[in-house]
Motif scaffolding. Structure first.
Motif, mmCIF file in Angstrom:
data_model
loop_
_atom_site.group_PDB
_atom_site.id
_atom_site.type_symbol
_atom_site.label_atom_id
_atom_site.label_comp_id
_atom_site.label_asym_id
_atom_site.label_seq_id
_atom_site.Cartn_x
_atom_site.Cartn_y
_atom_site.Cartn_z
ATOM 1 N N VAL A 151 19.592 153.300 -53.654
ATOM 2 C CA VAL A 151 19.900 153.252 -52.232
ATOM 3 C C VAL A 151 18.927 152.312 -51.537
ATOM 4 N N ILE A 152 19.470 151.375 -50.771
ATOM 5 C CA ILE A 152 18.681 150.495 -49.915
ATOM 6 C C ILE A 152 18.900 150.983 -48.501
ATOM 7 N N SER A 153 17.828 151.354 -47.809
ATOM 8 C CA SER A 153 17.956 151.991 -46.498
ATOM 9 C C SER A 153 17.435 151.114 -45.368
ATOM 10 N N THR A 154 18.148 151.160 -44.241
ATOM 11 C CA THR A 154 17.672 150.599 -42.985
ATOM 12 C C THR A 154 17.880 151.674 -41.930
ATOM 13 N N ARG A 155 17.458 151.403 -40.705
ATOM 14 C CA ARG A 155 17.642 152.377 -39.632
ATOM 15 C C ARG A 155 19.105 152.509 -39.240
ATOM 16 N N LEU A 156 19.918 151.525 -39.583
ATOM 17 C CA LEU A 156 21.297 151.506 -39.114
ATOM 18 C C LEU A 156 22.313 151.606 -40.240
ATOM 19 N N VAL A 157 22.123 150.830 -41.296
ATOM 20 C CA VAL A 157 23.080 150.788 -42.395
ATOM 21 C C VAL A 157 22.383 151.134 -43.696
ATOM 22 N N ASN A 158 23.032 151.940 -44.510
ATOM 23 C CA ASN A 158 22.540 152.250 -45.843
ATOM 24 C C ASN A 158 23.522 151.729 -46.878
ATOM 25 N N ALA A 159 22.999 151.330 -48.027
ATOM 26 C CA ALA A 159 23.843 150.807 -49.101
ATOM 27 C C ALA A 159 23.432 151.438 -50.420
ATOM 28 N N LEU A 160 24.415 151.774 -51.246
ATOM 29 C CA LEU A 160 24.182 152.356 -52.563
ATOM 30 C C LEU A 160 24.844 151.470 -53.609
ATOM 31 N N LEU A 161 24.053 150.945 -54.525
ATOM 32 C CA LEU A 161 24.570 150.141 -55.623
ATOM 33 C C LEU A 161 24.433 150.948 -56.901
ATOM 34 N N THR A 162 25.578 151.298 -57.503
ATOM 35 C CA THR A 162 25.557 152.130 -58.705
ATOM 36 C C THR A 162 25.362 151.285 -59.951
ATOM 37 N N ASP A 163 25.021 151.964 -61.044
ATOM 38 C CA ASP A 163 24.852 151.260 -62.315
ATOM 39 C C ASP A 163 26.177 150.718 -62.837
ATOM 40 N N ASP A 164 27.300 151.191 -62.283
ATOM 41 C CA ASP A 164 28.617 150.671 -62.656
ATOM 42 C C ASP A 164 28.981 149.421 -61.870
ATOM 43 N N GLY A 165 28.115 149.032 -60.919
ATOM 44 C CA GLY A 165 28.365 147.823 -60.144
ATOM 45 C C GLY A 165 29.137 148.054 -58.864
ATOM 46 N N ASP A 166 29.337 149.325 -58.456
ATOM 47 C CA ASP A 166 30.012 149.610 -57.192
ATOM 48 C C ASP A 166 28.985 149.652 -56.065
ATOM 49 N N LEU A 167 29.317 149.000 -54.940
ATOM 50 C CA LEU A 167 28.462 149.008 -53.758
ATOM 51 C C LEU A 167 29.128 149.855 -52.683
ATOM 52 N N TYR A 168 28.438 150.903 -52.249
ATOM 53 C CA TYR A 168 28.901 151.737 -51.146
ATOM 54 C C TYR A 168 28.050 151.396 -49.925
ATOM 55 N N VAL A 169 28.682 151.147 -48.790
ATOM 56 C CA VAL A 169 27.936 150.733 -47.611
ATOM 57 C C VAL A 169 28.545 151.356 -46.367
ATOM 58 N N GLY A 170 27.691 151.761 -45.437
ATOM 59 C CA GLY A 170 28.168 152.331 -44.186
ATOM 60 C C GLY A 170 27.028 152.623 -43.238
ATOM 61 N N ALA A 171 27.359 152.784 -41.958
ATOM 62 C CA ALA A 171 26.366 153.153 -40.948
ATOM 63 C C ALA A 171 26.226 154.669 -40.945
ATOM 64 N N VAL A 172 25.844 155.197 -42.120
ATOM 65 C CA VAL A 172 25.688 156.636 -42.317
ATOM 66 C C VAL A 172 24.351 156.903 -42.997
ATOM 67 N N THR A 173 23.938 158.165 -42.970
ATOM 68 C CA THR A 173 22.692 158.552 -43.619
ATOM 69 C C THR A 173 22.820 158.417 -45.128
ATOM 70 N N LYS A 174 21.668 158.485 -45.807
ATOM 71 C CA LYS A 174 21.683 158.426 -47.265
ATOM 72 C C LYS A 174 22.513 159.573 -47.831
ATOM 73 N N GLU A 175 22.383 160.746 -47.227
ATOM 74 C CA GLU A 175 23.136 161.904 -47.683
ATOM 75 C C GLU A 175 24.633 161.689 -47.507
ATOM 76 N N GLY A 176 25.016 161.087 -46.378
ATOM 77 C CA GLY A 176 26.427 160.796 -46.144
ATOM 78 C C GLY A 176 26.972 159.779 -47.121
ATOM 79 N N LEU A 177 26.113 158.833 -47.496
ATOM 80 C CA LEU A 177 26.517 157.798 -48.445
ATOM 81 C C LEU A 177 26.753 158.391 -49.839
ATOM 82 N N VAL A 178 25.816 159.229 -50.288
ATOM 83 C CA VAL A 178 25.948 159.880 -51.592
ATOM 84 C C VAL A 178 27.150 160.805 -51.605
ATOM 85 N N LYS A 179 27.384 161.511 -50.509
ATOM 86 C CA LYS A 179 28.538 162.411 -50.403
ATOM 87 C C LYS A 179 29.842 161.643 -50.566
#
Length: 419
Positions: A384-412
């Motif tokens: 997870v790469i975190s900022t105050r506004l947008v968080n991004a999750l790059l998985t080992d499978d190469g999928d990038l999840y991105v949104g203006a949500v918390t880290k918990e919301g991103l993982v969910k």
């Protein structure tokens, strides 16, 4: 209860980058809550939120010029031994044109809008803006080592970096101009990195693009911006605990209906993540010479390729990002998460391809741990790469999840997509 009815399902714009996500404006869908402007300084007639939004929609400003201050503090992660991503990187600054021109004069400078204007995503910048209808705009970014200007005149779009003495030229395709309409007359070409896209009114337009019940809008008193009386319109998410956005505040000129200040404040910290405000503004007709440009003698000129004949279009919400798909359609608009297949199996770990047992792998892992955090879930393992506004999750499978949500919301959201 006064409400604006839903117009469309279009989402607000979110820009991103890999490995560090950078947000533009977390735009809203708006359900109006009845509110009246409270008394204050200046003392203006009372107005409801619905009336103020309607006033903004009817704004018809053909000519204006002024100075805009842009401040961005996304709270980008710091690299070990380096500076935080929340400052620097401006035009002519540590990563700007002056540095580029000095370090490699043999390489042709890239001064295209897409390359240069992303530098506004950090630090403070001063801009001069002028507009004379939909066909003529100019914005100049002022820095200590020089000036970067973007000039739109008819079908001609020029960019010029004085520090590098380099120019970029594009011919805008027919039909790509912004349609002349109320409130949009000074916007320029229909979309993309144009002079009009760097103003408080354009940021406000993104924030009010669609209307729904997921957002409350109220009028919160009055103020003065650039010496002019304004109403303050406040937009807040409703029922979105996972959203990183606390509020969007728009200062609307009481007479013209034009947004003069835009402030996006995240829940984390007490400083705005994005603030754009006029410090000076004049509604007189600008000098016609402001929109004429001829490259100086000796300038290095780059002609845009045919498919780059106009500035790149801004994505229509998360779903408009290249290859993106919303993975939590049932969530509110403030909690949407997009998934993009990066084609990078292995993601960012372990040590992103470093050889096992090598010293470089240990250093790379240390660097990785410095600005990302490992997470695990139904999706597998990722960073997870975190900022105050947008968080991004790059998985080992190469999928990038991105949104203006918390880290918990991103993982969910990533877990839901994996089930």
């Amino acid at each position: 209860m006064a409400q604006i009815q839903p117009r469309s399902s279009r989402r607000g714009m979110v820009r991103y980058g890999v490995p560090v996500a950078v947000a533009g404006v977390a735009a809203a869908t708006v359900g109006l809550v009845p509110a009246l402007a409270s008394s204050g300084d200046p003392d203006l007639p009372k107005i409801s939120a619905e009336e103020l939004v309607a006033k903004m929609a009817k704004a018809n400003v053909e000519h204006l010029s002024g100075t805009v201050k842009v401040s961005t503090d996304l709270g980008l992660p710091s690299l070990p031994g380096g500076s935080a991503g929340g400052s620097g990187g401006g035009f002519g600054g540590p990563h700007g044109s002056g540095d580029r021109a000095e370090n490699d004069k043999s390489e042709k400078p890239d001064v295209s809008p897409g390359s240069e204007l992303t530098k506004l995503a950090s630090g403070e910048h001063t801009l001069r803006f002028a507009a004379a209808g939909p066909d003529k705009q100019r914005v100049s970014v002022l820095e200590s080592t020089g000036e970067y200007s973007l000039i739109h005149n008819g079908r001609q779009l020029w960019a010029y970096d004085s520090a590098a003495n380099a120019a970029w030229h594009s011919t805008v395709p027919k039909g790509a101009h912004g349609k002349k309409g109320k409130g949009d007359d000074a916007a320029g070409p229909a979309s993309g990195a144009t002079p009009g896209s760097l103003t408080p009114q354009q940021a406000a337009k993104q924030a009010l693009k669609a209307v729904d019940t997921s957002t409350s809008v109220t009028v919160d008193g009055t103020a003065k911006v650039a010496g002019r009386d304004v109403y303050q319109l406040v937009i807040k998410p409703k029922g979105a605990p996972e959203s990183t956005v606390e509020s969007v505040r728009i200062a609307v000129d009481a007479d013209k209906g034009l947004p003069l200040k835009f402030t996006l404040t995240p829940k984390e910290g007490d400083k705005p993540a994005v603030e754009m405000a006029y410090t000076k503004i004049d509604f007189g007709k600008p000098d016609p010479d402001d929109f004429r440009f001829t490259p100086p003698k000796g300038a290095d000129v780059t002609e845009a390729k045919p498919h780059q004949g106009s500035a790149p279009k801004a994505p229509e919400g998360l779903a408009g990002l290249s290859g993106a798909k919303i993975v939590n359609e049932g969530a509110g608009d403030w909690s949407k998460v997009a998934r993009i297949d990066t084609g990078m199996p292995g993601g960012l770990g372990p040590a992103a391809g470093a050889k096992p047992g090598g010293g470089g792998g240990e250093q790379a892992q240390k660097l990785l741990d410095g600005f990302t955090k490992e997470v695990k879930g139904d999706f597998g393992t990722g960073r997870v790469i975190s900022t105050r506004l947008v968080n991004a999750l790059l998985t080992d499978d190469g999928d990038l999840y991105v949104g203006a949500v918390t880290k918990e919301g991103l993982v969910k959201a990533a877990n839901q997509a994996a089930r």
